[in-house]
Scaffold this motif. Structure first.
Motif, mmCIF file in Angstrom:
data_model
loop_
_atom_site.group_PDB
_atom_site.id
_atom_site.type_symbol
_atom_site.label_atom_id
_atom_site.label_comp_id
_atom_site.label_asym_id
_atom_site.label_seq_id
_atom_site.Cartn_x
_atom_site.Cartn_y
_atom_site.Cartn_z
ATOM 1 N N TYR A 1 -8.118 18.356 23.852
ATOM 2 C CA TYR A 1 -7.459 17.969 25.097
ATOM 3 C C TYR A 1 -7.210 19.239 25.905
ATOM 4 O O TYR A 1 -6.912 20.295 25.340
ATOM 5 C CB TYR A 1 -6.133 17.249 24.810
ATOM 6 C CG TYR A 1 -6.323 15.885 24.185
ATOM 7 C CD1 TYR A 1 -6.071 14.721 24.908
ATOM 8 C CD2 TYR A 1 -6.770 15.765 22.871
ATOM 9 C CE1 TYR A 1 -6.258 13.467 24.327
ATOM 10 C CE2 TYR A 1 -6.964 14.513 22.286
ATOM 11 C CZ TYR A 1 -6.705 13.375 23.017
ATOM 12 O OH TYR A 1 -6.905 12.138 22.458
ATOM 13 N N ALA B 1 0.936 14.483 24.682
ATOM 14 C CA ALA B 1 0.108 14.364 23.473
ATOM 15 C C ALA B 1 1.006 14.436 22.243
ATOM 16 O O ALA B 1 0.948 15.401 21.471
ATOM 17 C CB ALA B 1 -0.940 15.467 23.437
ATOM 18 N N CYS C 1 -3.040 16.596 30.992
ATOM 19 C CA CYS C 1 -3.519 16.982 29.672
ATOM 20 C C CYS C 1 -4.419 15.859 29.173
ATOM 21 O O CYS C 1 -3.957 14.918 28.518
ATOM 22 C CB CYS C 1 -2.347 17.214 28.723
ATOM 23 S SG CYS C 1 -2.844 17.768 27.071
ATOM 24 N N ASN C 2 -5.698 15.954 29.519
ATOM 25 C CA ASN C 2 -6.634 14.867 29.258
ATOM 26 C C ASN C 2 -7.642 15.230 28.173
ATOM 27 O O ASN C 2 -7.976 16.387 27.972
ATOM 28 C CB ASN C 2 -7.382 14.502 30.541
ATOM 29 C CG ASN C 2 -6.441 14.001 31.624
ATOM 30 O OD1 ASN C 2 -5.484 13.286 31.338
ATOM 31 N ND2 ASN C 2 -6.701 14.382 32.858
ATOM 32 N N HIS C 3 -8.160 14.214 27.523
ATOM 33 C CA HIS C 3 -9.174 14.394 26.493
ATOM 34 C C HIS C 3 -10.491 14.803 27.127
ATOM 35 O O HIS C 3 -10.897 14.263 28.162
ATOM 36 C CB HIS C 3 -9.364 13.092 25.711
ATOM 37 C CG HIS C 3 -10.383 13.191 24.627
ATOM 38 N ND1 HIS C 3 -11.508 12.404 24.594
ATOM 39 C CD2 HIS C 3 -10.446 13.998 23.532
ATOM 40 C CE1 HIS C 3 -12.231 12.713 23.524
ATOM 41 N NE2 HIS C 3 -11.604 13.668 22.873
#
Length: 413
Positions: free
Chosen positions: A49, A177, A34-36
């Protein structure tokens, strides 16, 4: 807009059942990243995200719910075997995990299911039966076979154990997150958003949960208006994974209880989401998988500048459809243009035209030379040419050059 009451229980889907599901399946499903996304955040105007469930073994989140259901079957049920109806992703999840656990699986899929999903389902070990024009007709056939042969039916979304399995995504998000303020989730029958919303609202009622449907198949939107599941007319959509005519009876209750907002995405918006993910994020998403991103890119939600997670929930897209989406996307961005140009039918005419295109640094992708059709006069010919360009500015320069040289032409849109 749905009204939510954070702690209202719904049937047997609870935070406890979702936590139990996570303990049950966590060793066998991928803890997806879960990346920006800097590029999508810039276009959407907020911090976005991406939870990449398209990276699961079978290409979508669906195997979470399928596996949780399979692991809760009794020995007698496992011996009888399982059956499911699916447009593709649930089918693959059931096929893969049933086969891994030595359980016979049959899957009924609509006749128009993309070949990539049919082949993958067979490849994971299930027997595939193609039946019906859409999911609902496939569902009816699967129910008939389940009753006839004593098979255990695994519903793709309206089953407490399936919903609990999908809800395990929310528990991962709270770890990945923890300061998120909103989650945007695609909706078909409602199993994914029901599980996620139930878990999030139980633990963090301040987090906004927003659902996205394909505008051509808004079955959950219709259900919320009627306060019960209703069957809508069938329609075609590139988001075939969420093309459901009737949402679940259980999921309608859960969505009413926990989901804050419901929006729809148009076909062109979903296609744009697929192309943006592919080009900017190097991530392959199917139509349903790109629906949440599409809603953010086209500002369909009420979100402003919240830290938002978008579910990229599946990546099983037919390659021929993907090719068409790419071509249309390039055309919309001014990187591909098709022109019809009138020429006099004499030696050297084509050479003069190609020389003009060379001056403007346009690359010819395809060229068709026709003397008979397009309504051309005797002594004339028509050139149908597709060009690669750097953008709309270069296209306008090419069109200006054609006008200056006296060429009659038409841009095909």
């Amino acid at each position: 807009m749905a009204t939510h009451t954070p702690h209202r229980p719904a049937a047997s889907v609870t935070l406890e059942s979702i936590e139990q599901a996570r303990a049950r399946i966590r060793a066998d499903v991928y803890f997806s990243p879960c990346n920006h996304s800097h590029s999508i955040s810039k276009i959407a105007g907020q911090r976005v995200y991406l939870k990449l469930e398209n990276l699961q073994m079978t290409g979508s989140f669906k195997e979470r719910g399928a596996l949780n259901k399979i692991l809760t079957l009794s020995n007698d049920e496992k011996q009888r075997g399982v059956i499911a109806a699916s447009a593709g992703n649930h089918a693959q999840g059931v096929s893969f995990h049933a086969t891994r656990h030595g359980i016979r699986a049959r899957i009924v899929m609509p006749m128009m299911t993309p070949l990539v999903k049919v082949n993958a389902t067979r490849g994971y070990g299930a027997e595939v039966i193609l039946h019906g024009a859409d999911y609902d007709e496939a569902y009816e056939e699967a129910c008939r076979l389940a009753a006839l042969e004593g098979l255990v039916f695994i519903h793709p979304f309206d089953d407490p154990q399936v919903i609990a399995g999908q809800g395990t995504i929310a528990l991962e998000l709270l770890e990945q997150a923890p300061d998120m303020e909103a989650v945007v989730v695609p909706i078909g029958g409602g199993g994914l958003i029901s599980g996620i919303a139930c878990a999030l609202k139980s633990l963090r009622p301040d987090i906004r949960v927003i659902g996205v449907q394909a505008a051509r198949m808004p079955s959950m939107q219709s259900a919320l208006q009627a306060h019960k599941a209703v069957t809508i007319d069938s329609n075609t959509t590139i988001a075939d994974g969420i093309a459901v005519r009737r949402s679940g009876d259980l999921t309608v209750h859960l969505v009413e209880s926990y989901v804050d907002e419901l929006v729809v995405a148009e076909e062109e918006e979903i296609a744009s989401g697929i192309l943006t993910l592919l080009e900017r994020e190097k991530t392959l998403a199917e139509g349903a998988g790109a629906a949440a991103v599409a809603a953010l890119l086209h500002h369909k939600t009420s979100l402003k500048n919240e830290k938002t997670v978008a579910l990229v929930c599946g990546g099983n897209i037919d390659v021929s459809l993907l090719a068409r989406i790419i071509q249309r996307g390039l055309a919309k961005d001014g990187r591909l243009v098709r022109l019809q140009i009138h020429l006099s039918d004499r030696p050297g005419s084509l050479h003069q035209l190609t020389r003009l295109l060379t001056v403007h640094q346009a690359n010819i992708v395809e060229l068709h030379h026709d003397r008979t059709y397009y309504g051309v006069n005797l002594g004339d010919t028509m050139i149908d040419v597709t060009l690669e360009a750097r953008g709309e500015e270069q296209i306008q320069q090419i069109l200006h050059g054609l006008r200056q040289e006296g060429y009659r032409h038409e841009r095909i849109v």
